[in-house]
Design a protein around this motif. Structure first.
Motif, short mmCIF file in Angstrom:
data_model
loop_
_atom_site.label_atom_id
_atom_site.label_comp_id
_atom_site.label_asym_id
_atom_site.label_seq_id
_atom_site.Cartn_x
_atom_site.Cartn_y
_atom_site.Cartn_z
N ASP A 185 49.58 48.12 39.90
CA ASP A 185 49.67 47.81 41.09
C ASP A 185 49.93 46.09 41.21
O ASP A 185 49.25 45.40 40.59
CB ASP A 185 48.55 47.93 42.07
CG ASP A 185 48.51 49.49 42.18
OD1 ASP A 185 49.18 50.18 42.15
OD2 ASP A 185 47.35 49.87 42.33
N TRP A 186 50.73 45.78 42.20
CA TRP A 186 50.89 44.21 42.48
C TRP A 186 49.90 43.88 43.60
O TRP A 186 49.73 44.79 44.76
CB TRP A 186 52.22 43.86 43.06
CG TRP A 186 53.11 43.55 41.83
CD1 TRP A 186 53.33 42.21 41.60
CD2 TRP A 186 53.65 44.20 40.91
NE1 TRP A 186 54.23 42.07 40.42
CE2 TRP A 186 54.26 43.23 40.02
CE3 TRP A 186 53.79 45.73 40.51
CZ2 TRP A 186 54.81 43.86 38.89
CZ3 TRP A 186 54.43 46.25 39.16
CH2 TRP A 186 55.20 45.15 38.65
N SER A 187 49.23 42.91 43.61
CA SER A 187 48.11 42.51 44.59
C SER A 187 48.92 41.96 45.57
O SER A 187 49.92 41.42 45.66
CB SER A 187 47.11 41.77 43.93
OG SER A 187 46.47 42.22 42.66
N ALA A 188 48.11 41.62 46.88
CA ALA A 188 48.47 41.09 48.03
C ALA A 188 48.85 39.68 47.88
O ALA A 188 49.83 39.19 48.53
CB ALA A 188 47.33 41.21 49.19
N ASP A 189 48.45 39.07 46.66
CA ASP A 189 48.71 37.73 46.65
C ASP A 189 49.95 37.42 46.05
O ASP A 189 50.82 36.50 45.87
CB ASP A 189 47.97 36.94 45.41
CG ASP A 189 47.91 37.61 44.15
OD1 ASP A 189 48.67 38.16 43.83
OD2 ASP A 189 46.94 37.05 43.41
N GLY A 190 50.83 38.70 45.75
CA GLY A 190 52.13 38.66 45.34
C GLY A 190 52.26 38.39 44.04
O GLY A 190 53.58 38.51 43.35
N TRP A 191 51.26 38.16 43.18
CA TRP A 191 51.48 37.87 41.85
C TRP A 191 50.78 38.91 40.72
O TRP A 191 50.99 39.30 40.09
CB TRP A 191 51.08 36.32 41.45
CG TRP A 191 52.03 35.45 42.06
CD1 TRP A 191 51.98 34.63 42.92
CD2 TRP A 191 53.40 35.02 41.02
NE1 TRP A 191 53.09 33.98 43.28
CE2 TRP A 191 53.81 33.99 42.12
CE3 TRP A 191 53.92 35.65 39.99
CZ2 TRP A 191 55.20 33.62 41.36
CZ3 TRP A 191 54.94 35.21 39.68
CH2 TRP A 191 55.70 34.07 40.31
N THR A 192 49.43 38.75 41.05
CA THR A 192 48.34 39.39 40.18
C THR A 192 48.50 41.14 40.03
O THR A 192 48.88 41.80 40.80
CB THR A 192 47.01 39.14 40.51
OG1 THR A 192 46.86 37.91 41.11
CG2 THR A 192 45.88 39.78 39.41
N VAL A 193 48.82 41.58 38.82
CA VAL A 193 49.14 42.78 38.59
C VAL A 193 48.02 43.42 37.86
O VAL A 193 47.36 43.06 36.93
CB VAL A 193 50.46 43.07 37.37
CG1 VAL A 193 50.52 44.65 36.92
CG2 VAL A 193 51.56 42.48 38.00
N LYS A 194 47.50 44.31 38.63
CA LYS A 194 46.36 45.34 38.32
C LYS A 194 46.45 46.61 37.75
O LYS A 194 47.54 47.42 38.16
CB LYS A 194 45.16 45.22 39.28
CG LYS A 194 44.89 43.96 39.66
CD LYS A 194 43.75 44.09 40.99
CE LYS A 194 43.53 42.75 41.50
NZ LYS A 194 42.51 43.00 42.56
N THR A 195 45.56 47.01 36.78
CA THR A 195 45.84 48.49 36.36
C THR A 195 45.45 49.42 37.95
O THR A 195 44.62 48.98 38.39
CB THR A 195 44.82 48.99 35.28
OG1 THR A 195 43.56 48.71 35.76
CG2 THR A 195 45.13 48.18 33.94
N ARG A 196 46.10 50.41 37.94
CA ARG A 196 46.06 51.43 38.99
C ARG A 196 44.69 51.94 39.00
O ARG A 196 43.96 52.05 40.10
CB ARG A 196 47.04 52.34 39.20
CG ARG A 196 46.98 52.99 40.36
CD ARG A 196 48.28 53.85 40.79
NE ARG A 196 49.60 53.02 41.06
CZ ARG A 196 50.49 53.34 41.09
NH1 ARG A 196 50.94 54.42 40.91
NH2 ARG A 196 51.55 52.29 41.41
#
Ligand code: MG
Ligand code: MG
Length: 249
Positions: free
Chosen positions: A214-225
């Motif tokens: 998933d992409w975070s609300a900051d527009g950058w950080t990619v996290k595992t779902r």
């Protein structure tokens, strides 16, 4: 369009990548509980500039820092901050790029913060080995991108890990991201062949659970779902007739 590099162009890329490698070594040395990722970013920025190079990530599509710092379930593109403090037991991925004389270097490492779990240690080691499992099969003019992706994927999945699909490696040279895309998954015998003079960044992003992100609300950080840990390892390589040169090691 694939841009083939001459020996003298690869020499500039070698220099850029050595600066990146040394920056990542410096970050590893300074990784400990209590350090803010803001401080680590400043350390990396100042070192790159001291080597007469430019941090390529700073302002890239508006990215606000000179390195990406991604912790635990953050896969890539984490933003350093004064509020983001490293804690014992975390794993932290540093992704770094530098431009020297107009040529790019790009590499990433995942590092333990203090004592980490055996599960996280294994994830880091397998992710690194994924890169080498890919590189060791490359023969100039023969190996296809699908062969490379397949080798990386097969190794990661043999440990039950996920291989991120939404982000891939890339060609690199006068631009940080050039053609071709270099996936960490694929079907053997498919895709274009890797040939002499190509320079590519191979960067397995391997997860402990699902490969979905998933992409975070900051527009950058990619996290595992599933918010399980992820690891990232990257080097820029040059494909030569007599073998592979890993420019950022
Ligand atoms: Mg990178
Ligand atoms: Mg890259």
């Amino acid at each position: 369009m694939i841009l083939i590099k001459s020996d003298s162009q690869i020499a500039y890329m070698r220099k850029a990548n050595i600066i990146v490698r040394d920056t990542l070594d410096l970050l590893r040395e300074h990784t400990k509980p209590g350090v803010s990722t803001y401080e680590l970013n400043k350390l990396a920025h100042d070192y790159i500039v001291s080597q007469n190079a430019t941090p390529s990530f700073l302002n890239y599509n508006g990215f606000p820092a000179s390195i990406c710092v991604s912790v635990d379930c953050e896969v890539v593109h984490g933003i350093p901050s004064k509020r983001k403090i490293l804690q014992e037991g975390q794993i932290v991925s540093y992704d770094c790029g530098a431009i020297f004389n107009g040529w790019h270097g790009d590499a990433a490492r995942t590092v333990a913060v203090g004592i980490i779990s055996p599960e996280c240690q294994r994830l880091i080691e397998v992710t690194e080995q994924c890169f080498f499992e890919g590189v060791k099969i490359i023969k100039a003019g023969e190996t296809r991108l699908g062969d490379l992706g397949h080798a990386i994927q097969a190794y990661a999945e043999s440990f039950g890990y996920g291989v991120v699909r939404d982000l891939v490696g890339h060609g690199i040279g006068r631009e940080m991201h050039e053609d071709p895309e270099v996936p960490n998954y694929g079907t053997a015998g498919h895709g274009m062949r890797l040939s002499h003079g190509m320079t590519v960044a191979i960067e397995p992003m391997i997860t402990m659970g699902t490969y979905k992100v998933d992409w975070s609300a900051d527009g950058w950080t990619v996290k595992t779902r599933d918010r399980k840990p992820a690891s990232h390892y990257e080097n820029t390589i040059a494909i030569l007739d007599n073998g592979i040169e890993i420019l950022s090691l």
